[in-house]
Design an enzyme around this catalytic site. Structure first.
Site, mmCIF file in Angstrom:
data_model
loop_
_atom_site.group_PDB
_atom_site.id
_atom_site.type_symbol
_atom_site.label_atom_id
_atom_site.label_comp_id
_atom_site.label_asym_id
_atom_site.label_seq_id
_atom_site.Cartn_x
_atom_site.Cartn_y
_atom_site.Cartn_z
ATOM 1 N N ASP A 127 10.047 -6.291 -15.955
ATOM 2 C CA ASP A 127 9.310 -7.355 -16.642
ATOM 3 C C ASP A 127 7.819 -7.044 -16.759
ATOM 4 O O ASP A 127 7.276 -6.177 -16.070
ATOM 5 C CB ASP A 127 9.466 -8.676 -15.880
ATOM 6 C CG ASP A 127 10.824 -9.323 -16.105
ATOM 7 O OD1 ASP A 127 11.725 -8.643 -16.613
ATOM 8 O OD2 ASP A 127 10.977 -10.506 -15.743
ATOM 9 N N ASP A 128 7.174 -7.834 -17.637
ATOM 10 C CA ASP A 128 5.707 -7.960 -17.717
ATOM 11 C C ASP A 128 4.987 -6.755 -18.321
ATOM 12 O O ASP A 128 3.785 -6.583 -18.088
ATOM 13 C CB ASP A 128 5.104 -8.259 -16.330
ATOM 14 C CG ASP A 128 5.536 -9.601 -15.789
ATOM 15 O OD1 ASP A 128 6.294 -10.302 -16.482
ATOM 16 O OD2 ASP A 128 5.136 -9.942 -14.655
ATOM 17 N N HIS B 167 10.010 -11.439 -23.441
ATOM 18 C CA HIS B 167 9.571 -12.130 -22.213
ATOM 19 C C HIS B 167 8.479 -13.155 -22.533
ATOM 20 O O HIS B 167 7.666 -13.485 -21.674
ATOM 21 C CB HIS B 167 9.064 -11.093 -21.212
ATOM 22 C CG HIS B 167 8.973 -11.590 -19.797
ATOM 23 N ND1 HIS B 167 9.927 -12.383 -19.212
ATOM 24 C CD2 HIS B 167 8.025 -11.365 -18.835
ATOM 25 C CE1 HIS B 167 9.592 -12.642 -17.960
ATOM 26 N NE2 HIS B 167 8.433 -12.046 -17.715
ATOM 27 N N HIS C 130 3.458 -15.267 -21.263
ATOM 28 C CA HIS C 130 3.963 -15.324 -19.883
ATOM 29 C C HIS C 130 3.626 -16.674 -19.235
ATOM 30 O O HIS C 130 3.116 -16.765 -18.115
ATOM 31 C CB HIS C 130 3.398 -14.183 -19.036
ATOM 32 C CG HIS C 130 4.229 -13.902 -17.816
ATOM 33 N ND1 HIS C 130 4.062 -14.564 -16.614
ATOM 34 C CD2 HIS C 130 5.254 -13.040 -17.620
ATOM 35 C CE1 HIS C 130 4.930 -14.107 -15.723
ATOM 36 N NE2 HIS C 130 5.670 -13.184 -16.314
ATOM 37 N N HIS D 35 9.434 -4.899 -11.834
ATOM 38 C CA HIS D 35 8.278 -5.001 -12.721
ATOM 39 C C HIS D 35 7.649 -3.632 -12.941
ATOM 40 O O HIS D 35 7.870 -2.705 -12.161
ATOM 41 C CB HIS D 35 7.227 -5.956 -12.140
ATOM 42 C CG HIS D 35 7.664 -7.383 -12.126
ATOM 43 N ND1 HIS D 35 8.565 -7.874 -11.202
ATOM 44 C CD2 HIS D 35 7.337 -8.439 -12.928
ATOM 45 C CE1 HIS D 35 8.772 -9.171 -11.432
ATOM 46 N NE2 HIS D 35 8.041 -9.530 -12.471
#
Length: 299
Positions: A114-115, A166, A170, A265
């Site tokens: 993620d991210d 995503h 965020h 991540h």
């Protein structure tokens, strides 16, 4: 006369015998050599034919192994087209990966990051490790990061790894209006497609909190909504914290179960731990699911 005749006959016999004894060996030798060469050629031809058969059979076996739908080693991530009837797995309510039919491998893992996208060196390090283990992972990206560095998104795509949505900023979506949630999701769909030519088919809400509206908007956009079932807890770690890689290994292996959907991540310590983690998972008998074989929601 009889004596002379006998003498002549004896002389003739002696001359004939001498000629036979002095006959060159080349003819006999040539015949022997020819026979040996024929045997050698025959043997080499037989060997080549057998080798060709073995190579053909080996290639056939390799193809069967490479085309297994659980682990991606010959397919090319997003660029490979898989029909709905070939979808081998689906996600259950706890977001675990579950076989669609008997006989499919149950001891499987879905890898996710993620991210991102954040840094080229870190992305390359992660994907180098994935390639080493013939694994695919979904890279769930944020729109604002893609806008800042579209070349990093293209890097992930060019290296044949699936890209997921995503959200743009965020933020926690579950308490936002439907209009705001649509903006957060659909702007990412657009920028990813504009950058790579392909829109995402997976959606993970930030903080695992999408709410009913997030699920609704994701489905309207043909996205498979998911959170995770195993957290590496890499996001809780600090830069100066000791033994972070060991902590990641411990966090994942303690929660590990068939169908694990592992959340990681784009972080330096995660990239550092990844090779050891995947090796350990393989040693435990797990395989890595290619995301393209996971069933998507009906449009």
């Amino acid at each position: 006369m009889g004596t002379k005749t006998a003498a002549i006959l004896l002389t003739a016999c002696l001359l004939l015998s001498a000629c036979t004894a002095n006959k060159p060996e080349s003819a006999a030798s040539d015949t022997s050599t020819s026979t040996k060469e024929q045997k050698t050629v025959s043997s080499e031809t037989s060997y080549r034919n057998q080798t060709n058969r073995d190579d053909h059979n080996s290639a056939g076996k390799a193809t069967v192994q490479l085309n297994k739908p659980v682990v991606d080693s010959s397919k090319t991530g997003e660029s490979a087209t898989v029909s709905a009837t070939d979808k081998t797995y689906h996600l259950d309510k706890a977001y675990n990966v579950v076989p669609n039919q008997k006989g499919a491998e149950k001891k499987v893992i879905l890898l996710t990051f993620d991210d991102g996208p954040k840094e080229a060196s870190m992305i390359n390090k992660i994907i180098d490790t994935l390639d080493k283990h013939k694994a695919k992972a979904i890279f769930f990206v944020n729109g604002y990061r893609v806008k800042e560095h579209p070349e990093l998104l293209k890097l992930i795509h060019d290296r044949r790894q699936p890209i997921g949505n995503h959200s743009w900023d965020h933020i926690v979506l579950k308490n936002k209006s439907e209009a705001e949630v649509k903006k957060q999701i659909e702007t990412v769909q657009k920028i990813v497609k504009d950058t790579t030519g392909q829109a995402p088919v997976f959606f993970r809400p930030p903080h695992g909190a999408g709410g009913d509206v997030g699920r609704k908007v994701a489905k309207e956009n043909g996205l498979l909504y998911m959170t995770w079932s195993v957290g590496s807890l890499d996001w809780t770690m600090k830069k100066n914290q000791p033994n972070k890689t060991d902590a990641i290994l411990k966090n994942v292996t303690e929660q590990l179960h068939p169908g694990s959907n592992i959340l990681m991540h784009e972080l330096p310590w995660t990239a550092e731990a990844l090779d050891d983690l995947l090796t350990r998972l393989e040693q435990k008998g797990y395989q890595f699911v290619d995301p393209q074989y996971i069933e998507l929601p009906a449009n």
